[in-house]
Design a protein around this motif. Structure first.
Motif, PDB file in Angstrom:
ATOM      1  N   MET A   1      50.066  37.368  34.195  1.00  0.00           N
ATOM      2  CA  MET A   1      49.763  37.173  35.615  1.00  0.00           C
ATOM      3  C   MET A   1      48.260  37.297  35.850  1.00  0.00           C
ATOM      4  O   MET A   1      47.633  38.247  35.380  1.00  0.00           O
ATOM      5  N   LEU A   2      47.711  36.334  36.566  1.00  0.00           N
ATOM      6  CA  LEU A   2      46.280  36.340  36.858  1.00  0.00           C
ATOM      7  C   LEU A   2      46.034  36.591  38.346  1.00  0.00           C
ATOM      8  O   LEU A   2      46.800  36.146  39.196  1.00  0.00           O
ATOM      9  N   GLY A   3      44.966  37.311  38.639  1.00  0.00           N
ATOM     10  CA  GLY A   3      44.538  37.512  40.007  1.00  0.00           C
ATOM     11  C   GLY A   3      43.126  36.981  40.164  1.00  0.00           C
ATOM     12  O   GLY A   3      42.481  36.600  39.183  1.00  0.00           O
ATOM     13  N   ARG A   4      42.653  36.963  41.398  1.00  0.00           N
ATOM     14  CA  ARG A   4      41.288  36.500  41.660  1.00  0.00           C
ATOM     15  C   ARG A   4      40.445  37.664  42.161  1.00  0.00           C
ATOM     16  O   ARG A   4      40.798  38.328  43.134  1.00  0.00           O
ATOM     17  N   VAL A   5      39.347  37.872  41.482  1.00  0.00           N
ATOM     18  CA  VAL A   5      38.461  39.004  41.760  1.00  0.00           C
ATOM     19  C   VAL A   5      37.080  38.491  42.123  1.00  0.00           C
ATOM     20  O   VAL A   5      36.549  37.586  41.475  1.00  0.00           O
ATOM     21  N   HIS A   6      36.515  39.063  43.175  1.00  0.00           N
ATOM     22  CA  HIS A   6      35.160  38.683  43.591  1.00  0.00           C
ATOM     23  C   HIS A   6      34.119  39.317  42.676  1.00  0.00           C
ATOM     24  O   HIS A   6      33.198  38.655  42.185  1.00  0.00           O
ATOM     25  N   SER A   7      34.246  40.635  42.443  1.00  0.00           N
ATOM     26  CA  SER A   7      33.268  41.352  41.632  1.00  0.00           C
ATOM     27  C   SER A   7      33.827  42.719  41.257  1.00  0.00           C
ATOM     28  O   SER A   7      34.890  43.130  41.736  1.00  0.00           O
ATOM     29  N   ILE A   8      33.086  43.410  40.391  1.00  0.00           N
ATOM     30  CA  ILE A   8      33.472  44.746  39.916  1.00  0.00           C
ATOM     31  C   ILE A   8      32.256  45.656  39.980  1.00  0.00           C
ATOM     32  O   ILE A   8      31.141  45.245  39.641  1.00  0.00           O
ATOM     33  N   GLU A   9      32.476  46.880  40.420  1.00  0.00           N
ATOM     34  CA  GLU A   9      31.441  47.917  40.345  1.00  0.00           C
ATOM     35  C   GLU A   9      31.942  48.997  39.400  1.00  0.00           C
ATOM     36  O   GLU A   9      33.010  49.575  39.630  1.00  0.00           O
ATOM     37  N   THR A  10      31.201  49.256  38.334  1.00  0.00           N
ATOM     38  CA  THR A  10      31.730  50.123  37.280  1.00  0.00           C
ATOM     39  C   THR A  10      31.511  51.614  37.520  1.00  0.00           C
ATOM     40  O   THR A  10      32.227  52.437  36.960  1.00  0.00           O
ATOM     41  N   MET A  11      30.551  51.970  38.348  1.00  0.00           N
ATOM     42  CA  MET A  11      30.240  53.391  38.563  1.00  0.00           C
ATOM     43  C   MET A  11      30.094  53.661  40.060  1.00  0.00           C
ATOM     44  O   MET A  11      29.079  54.180  40.522  1.00  0.00           O
ATOM     45  N   GLY A  12      31.117  53.301  40.832  1.00  0.00           N
ATOM     46  CA  GLY A  12      31.060  53.451  42.274  1.00  0.00           C
ATOM     47  C   GLY A  12      31.107  54.904  42.712  1.00  0.00           C
ATOM     48  O   GLY A  12      31.890  55.693  42.172  1.00  0.00           O
ATOM     49  N   LEU A  13      30.310  55.218  43.727  1.00  0.00           N
ATOM     50  CA  LEU A  13      30.263  56.594  44.240  1.00  0.00           C
ATOM     51  C   LEU A  13      30.663  56.690  45.709  1.00  0.00           C
ATOM     52  O   LEU A  13      30.725  57.791  46.254  1.00  0.00           O
ATOM     53  N   LYS A  44      40.837  31.218  47.129  1.00  0.00           N
ATOM     54  CA  LYS A  44      40.808  30.257  46.022  1.00  0.00           C
ATOM     55  C   LYS A  44      39.527  30.362  45.197  1.00  0.00           C
ATOM     56  O   LYS A  44      39.408  29.732  44.146  1.00  0.00           O
ATOM     57  N   GLU A  45      38.588  31.158  45.688  1.00  0.00           N
ATOM     58  CA  GLU A  45      37.341  31.352  44.950  1.00  0.00           C
ATOM     59  C   GLU A  45      37.443  32.633  44.117  1.00  0.00           C
ATOM     60  O   GLU A  45      38.515  33.186  43.943  1.00  0.00           O
ATOM     61  N   GLY A  46      36.343  33.094  43.573  1.00  0.00           N
ATOM     62  CA  GLY A  46      36.376  34.267  42.722  1.00  0.00           C
ATOM     63  C   GLY A  46      36.745  33.921  41.295  1.00  0.00           C
ATOM     64  O   GLY A  46      37.004  32.769  40.957  1.00  0.00           O
ATOM     65  N   LYS A  47      36.761  34.940  40.453  1.00  0.00           N
ATOM     66  CA  LYS A  47      37.050  34.766  39.027  1.00  0.00           C
ATOM     67  C   LYS A  47      38.491  35.160  38.726  1.00  0.00           C
ATOM     68  O   LYS A  47      38.973  36.209  39.166  1.00  0.00           O
ATOM     69  N   GLU A  48      39.192  34.332  37.973  1.00  0.00           N
ATOM     70  CA  GLU A  48      40.548  34.661  37.546  1.00  0.00           C
ATOM     71  C   GLU A  48      40.495  35.682  36.409  1.00  0.00           C
ATOM     72  O   GLU A  48      39.704  35.551  35.468  1.00  0.00           O
ATOM     73  N   VAL A  49      41.366  36.678  36.512  1.00  0.00           N
ATOM     74  CA  VAL A  49      41.398  37.738  35.500  1.00  0.00           C
ATOM     75  C   VAL A  49      42.801  38.319  35.452  1.00  0.00           C
ATOM     76  O   VAL A  49      43.542  38.301  36.439  1.00  0.00           O
ATOM     77  N   SER A  50      43.208  38.844  34.305  1.00  0.00           N
ATOM     78  CA  SER A  50      44.511  39.483  34.191  1.00  0.00           C
ATOM     79  C   SER A  50      44.385  40.971  34.487  1.00  0.00           C
ATOM     80  O   SER A  50      43.297  41.559  34.378  1.00  0.00           O
ATOM     81  N   ALA A  51      45.497  41.585  34.851  1.00  0.00           N
ATOM     82  CA  ALA A  51      45.511  43.029  35.107  1.00  0.00           C
ATOM     83  C   ALA A  51      45.122  43.794  33.846  1.00  0.00           C
ATOM     84  O   ALA A  51      44.415  44.813  33.911  1.00  0.00           O
ATOM     85  N   GLU A  52      45.557  43.291  32.706  1.00  0.00           N
ATOM     86  CA  GLU A  52      45.257  43.954  31.433  1.00  0.00           C
ATOM     87  C   GLU A  52      43.755  43.912  31.130  1.00  0.00           C
ATOM     88  O   GLU A  52      43.190  44.892  30.628  1.00  0.00           O
ATOM     89  N   GLU A  53      43.112  42.790  31.442  1.00  0.00           N
ATOM     90  CA  GLU A  53      41.655  42.687  31.237  1.00  0.00           C
ATOM     91  C   GLU A  53      40.911  43.698  32.108  1.00  0.00           C
ATOM     92  O   GLU A  53      39.957  44.345  31.654  1.00  0.00           O
TER      93      GLU A  53
END
Length: 235
Positions: A1-13, A44-53
């Motif tokens: 299953m793929l979802g669409r993600v705009h962005s990721i922040e790895t060290m959010g405070l 419909k925009e953003g990057k496709e990614v799996s939950a596992e990724e």
């Protein structure tokens, strides 16, 4: 299953307790006048990614989560716009023992009971206190928010509440008192924040050629916010 993600922040405070891996989901039905991220609206925009990724990326920071009491925050956009993908991601996060948060306006596509089953904390953004104001500010029907709020109350989930205070729109004493009455209907409220309206996202509207509906409204005075917080706590 793929979802669409705009962005990721790895060290959010700023997105819950501790250091957090923040996933900004693509897609939102609302068109809030002060939205900082209109580039998240179109699902419909953003990057496709799996939950596992996503989980694999998050686990690289697991040691920081454990030391700081942090974890995973699903934000947006509106994470409730991708319920099946959200459930999958939250579920595998919980299987790894990670603390999970959804940061939401409560305006999605259902399956709320199952989503909350895998959610440790909800950060709920209450946009407005009545149907007319909600429609004018967000373009949405407040009934959908109440649908989510009903399930949220029944779930017993821990809760943080946020509310953006906009001069001339959500900054009256009467408005804040009505907000407090709404907050009192929830249980397990751990924190309430009044957030001052600002104009830091206006440039995105210019770049995307989208009219900014709150043009001419000045940023919210922080001293005024402090006075409104006292009213909120005194009701």
């Amino acid at each position: 299953m793929l979802g669409r993600v705009h962005s990721i922040e790895t060290m959010g405070l700023m997105d819950g307790p501790g250091i957090r891996f923040v996933v900004f989901f693509q897609g939102c039905k609302l068109r809030c006048g002060y939205c900082q991220n209109p580039d998240t609206w179109n699902i419909k925009e953003g990057k496709e990614v799996s939950a596992e990724e996503l989980l694999e990326k998050a686990l690289r920071f697991e040691s920081y989560f454990k030391k700081s009491g942090g974890g995973i925050t699903c934000s947006g956009g509106e994470p409730l716009m991708q319920p099946e993908f959200l459930i999958k991601f939250l579920k595998i996060c919980k299987e790894k023992g990670l603390h999970t948060i959804i940061d939401t306006a409560g305006f999605g596509k259902g399956k709320y009971e199952e989503i909350l089953k895998y959610t440790d904390l909800v950060i709920l953004d209450i946009k407005h206190i009545d149907s007319k104001g909600y429609r004018e500010l967000t373009g949405g029907n407040i009934d959908e928010f109440w649908n989510f709020a009903k399930v949220l109350k029944e779930s017993g989930s821990n809760l943080w509440i946020r509310h953006v205070v906009v001069p001339g729109i959500t900054d009256s004493q009467e408005h804040i008192q009505k907000l407090q009455h709404i907050i009192n209907n929830f249980e397990n409220v751990e924190k309430v924040e009044l957030l001052p309206y600002h104009t830091l996202g206006v440039q995105k509207y210019e770049v995307m050629n989208i009219p900014y509906r709150l043009h001419g409204i000045n940023p919210m005075c922080k001293e005024r916010i402090k006075r409104l917080e006292k009213i909120l706590l005194s009701v």
